[in-house]
Design a protein around this motif. Structure first.
Motif, PDB file in Angstrom:
ATOM      1  N   GLN A 267       0.827  -1.197   0.000  1.00 38.55           N
ATOM      2  CA  GLN A 267       0.000   0.000   0.000  1.00 38.55           C
ATOM      3  C   GLN A 267       0.868   1.256   0.000  1.00 38.55           C
ATOM      4  OE1 GLN A 267      -3.265   0.365  -0.336  1.00 38.55           O
ATOM      5  NE2 GLN A 267      -3.151   2.606  -0.122  1.00 38.55           N
ATOM      6  N   HIS A 268       1.869   1.287   0.881  1.00 38.39           N
ATOM      7  CA  HIS A 268       2.772   2.446   0.944  1.00 38.39           C
ATOM      8  C   HIS A 268       3.542   2.611  -0.372  1.00 38.39           C
ATOM      9  CE1 HIS A 268       2.095   3.673   5.033  1.00 38.39           C
ATOM     10  NE2 HIS A 268       2.400   2.478   5.537  1.00 38.39           N
TER      11      HIS A 268
ATOM     12  N   GLU B  15       1.632   4.295  -3.032  1.00 41.41           N
ATOM     13  CA  GLU B  15       1.460   5.727  -2.761  1.00 41.41           C
ATOM     14  C   GLU B  15       2.803   6.464  -2.702  1.00 41.41           C
ATOM     15  OE1 GLU B  15      -0.791   5.805   0.846  1.00 41.41           O
ATOM     16  OE2 GLU B  15      -2.598   4.948  -0.078  1.00 41.41           O
TER      17      GLU B  15
END
Length: 689
Positions: A626-627, A630
């Motif tokens: 997820q990081h 992003e």
């Protein structure tokens, strides 16, 4: 040993102003090199340069070279004597050549054998005997591209030479160069004081010249000019508009600078200030004066080489000189406004951009299409970007830009506003060329950024597409500057743009004009290569750049985010161990040809350490992905750093290459998962020492 200060001066006709600094500094550097080669000690060397002279002043120069012992090795002892111990012809000949007998020779013993040896004492030569060669070397190495002859001389130099002065303290050393014999004669100012004078001592050079109206030190002269310009402007409540380039050129034109104030008719202020400033600076070397709000004043400053008793005459003369130049600019501006930029588009077909790539009209059409596409990607107005692209080169066909090329883009903005074009379109016509040099401003709006990027990508793709890649110092289409401009716009404005996608679209727009099948990859690699060079200039560690470069991210903002994250990770206490572990994992996977995806079976995880590593990875895998999506790479690496204890325990307690092939493959799959998570940011293994 006695030391003195040495002066070497060439008195010349007026030297090229744009070359003066390079000539002066090179002369001093060449003299230093020659003195070092001659093994003459000195403290330091200073260069002086004015329009009619080049000089070097060497401080603390030794009067002569140090005496030294020179070892001259002869034949090996085994070859120097026969079986009866008599000297051979080789030994006798060597000894005779050194002015000794074989018996007088010493012996040199080494691990490889024994040789005859003669230690000769060489007396140091005086500066008087060495200076001729030093001067010859220093002059021969000056950067002169177009030398000239004068009078009946066969010698060549950048300008005719009238005097040569070589003083060692108060002693005149006889030297000949460029058709001149050295003397104490120095040229004074061309108009003030004595035409020439005799110099008694090297140390009196600057003061003697000053008394004859010459400021010989370039930096001092430039500093005086700057101080006078700023002081005069401050008295008027205005700001002197000059940069180092203009200041240095003015300083190279005068020996005795005097700043005077003049003015021009206020009606000329209706012309865009950039055109007026250009003609004042570039054509006349005048210094424009700006009001506090940045607008141009009709007052200006200039630097004269004469301290006149009647400066009004000089001021009046310069006002007469500038008037027709400003009148030309006014005429061009008024004439150009009679035709819209849009009406000039057809005339772009008469000017080639590049023979294989078509005309300027072809280029502007391509820029329009690519600008609109980039605008959609970065949430700018595609209609404004496309319109600006269509008009992007039209001001090149105006009288003003043809006469004053440096105002391209600037005049496009003024003419576009006059034509009623939207302000974003007008601004983009100027800002398409930004940034023009290191540290220059960037396009202010997204529409301008889209056009600026499209222009640069079009040039990069076109020139690479016909195989004309930059080689060495040759870069006629300024592709390196274009690449750096692309990178600065994207990263400093935090635009999400993929180089591969834009390059691919630019290639498609060119259609069949391109012949280089590797164009896409070469352009992207070229831009990324410029990025790595920029990062190195910003003192980013090489291994950090290599770690990110190995993943070849093609979005510059993403690339930079990874760089910052890896640089921060490198400071983590766990980084060295994790980098080493990554390297070990990479080697294991490579040896076993493990790549791609592999399933991990929980039932085959039997060792406590491998179960713990698997569980720890699973606990953070989702968060890491997820990081990474992003671009929060610092958080990715921070979380991966928490795996260090589990990774260490795994390698301490688990045999990866188990006898059971299924267990081995399962453990390799676990390592592949671990490796893939680290590779979401960079190849951390390249940080290993």
């Amino acid at each position: 040993m006695r030391t003195e200060n040495l002066l070497i001066e060439l008195g010349t006709e007026e030297l090229p102003p744009k070359s003066l600094i390079q000539l002066g500094s090179s002369f001093a550097a060449n003299v230093e090199d020659a003195l070092n080669n001659a093994e003459l000690s000195f403290t330091q060397a200073h260069w002086f340069a004015a329009p009619r002279r080049l000089a070097v002043y060497v401080v603390g120069l030794a009067e002569h070279q140090q005496d030294k012992i020179v070892e001259k090795r002869g034949p090996a002892v085994s070859a120097a004597f026969d079986d009866e111990g008599n000297p051979t012809k080789a030994a006798v000949g060597w000894a005779r050549g050194n002015g000794i007998s074989v018996e007088q020779a010493e012996r040199l013993k080494t691990d490889k054998g024994e040789w005859l040896l003669y230690k000769a004492e060489v007396k140091g030569q005086p500066i008087s005997a060495l200076l001729q060669d030093i001067v010859n070397q220093a002059i021969a190495k000056l950067p002169i591209s177009k030398p000239m002859r004068w009078g009946n001389y066969e010698t060549q130099f950048i300008r005719p030479v009238h005097t040569l002065c070589t003083l060692f303290g108060s002693e005149l050393i006889a030297v000949s160069a460029l058709g001149m014999d050295s003397s104490r004669t120095i040229q004074g100012h061309r108009f003030h004081g004595d035409k020439t004078f005799e110099l008694d001592h090297a140390d009196n050079y600057l003061t003697a010249l000053k008394s004859h109206y010459v400021v010989a030190d370039f930096d001092t002269r430039a500093s005086q000019i700057a101080s006078s310009l700023n002081s005069k402007a401050e008295q008027l409540g205005l700001v002197a508009d000059y940069d180092d380039s203009l200041l240095n050129e003015i300083a190279a034109l005068v020996e005795w600078p005097v700043v005077l104030q003049a003015s021009f008719d206020e009606n000329f202020l209706n012309v865009p200030k950039e055109a007026l400033i250009y003609t004042m600076k570039d054509d006349q070397k005048y210094v424009p004066l700006l009001n506090k709000d940045g607008s141009l004043s009709n007052q200006f400053l200039f630097v004269t080489n004469i301290e006149s008793n009647d400066p009004i005459q000089i001021i009046s003369g310069n006002e007469r000189v500038i008037r027709p130049r400003l009148a030309d600019a006014e005429f061009f501006f008024d004439t150009d406004k009679k035709h819209t930029l849009d009406s000039r588009r057809a005339s772009l077909d008469t000017v080639l951009f590049q023979k294989q790539l078509g005309t300027l009209k072809d280029k502007s059409d391509r820029i329009a299409r690519l600008s609109a596409s980039i605008a959609r990607t970065i949430n700018a107005d595609p209609a404004h970007a496309e319109r600006a692209g269509l008009l992007s080169k039209t001001d090149l066909m105006t009288n003003m830009v043809m006469e004053f090329p440096d105002v391209q883009g600037v005049m496009g903005k003024y003419y576009a506003l006059h034509d009623g074009e939207p302000e974003p379109v007008a601004n983009a016509l100027y800002e398409q060329y930004l940034p023009r040099f290191a540290g220059d401003e960037l396009p202010s709006s997204l529409e301008s950024a889209a056009v600026a990027l499209a222009d640069k990508f079009d040039t990069l793709v076109g020139i690479f597409g016909i195989g004309q890649l930059p080689k060495g110092d040759r870069d006629p289409f300024a592709l390196r500057r274009a690449a750096i401009g692309v990178l600065r716009i994207i990263t400093e404005k935090s635009l999400v743009i993929d180089l591969e996608e834009v390059v691919s679209e630019a290639v498609d727009i060119y259609a069949d004009k391109l012949s280089n099948a590797q164009c896409n990859e070469q352009v992207v690699d070229f831009i990324l290569g410029r990025f790595n060079a920029l990062l190195q200039d910003q003192n980013v560690d090489t291994d950090v750049i290599q770690a990110v470069s190995a993943r070849r991210p093609t979005q510059p903002t993403d690339y930079l985010a990874r760089i910052n994250a890896v640089a921060a990770f490198k400071e983590n206490d766990a980084s060295e161990a994790l980098a080493a572990a990554n390297k070990r994992v990479a080697n294991i996977l490579a040896k076993n040809n493990v790549a791609g995806d592999a399933d991990i079976s929980g039932s085959l995880l039997t060792e406590e350490a491998e179960i713990a590593l698997y569980n720890d990875i699973e606990a953070i895998k989702g968060s890491i992905l997820q990081h990474a999506s992003e671009r929060e790479y610092t958080e990715v690496l921070s979380q991966l750093a928490t795996l260090r204890p589990s990774i260490d325990a795994f390698f301490d307690n688990v045999m990866v290459m188990a006898d059971d092939d299924k267990v081995k493959q399962n453990r390799l799959a676990l390592l592949l998962l671990l490796r893939s998570l680290f590779l979401t940011t960079a190849d951390i293994s390249l940080l290993a020492k």
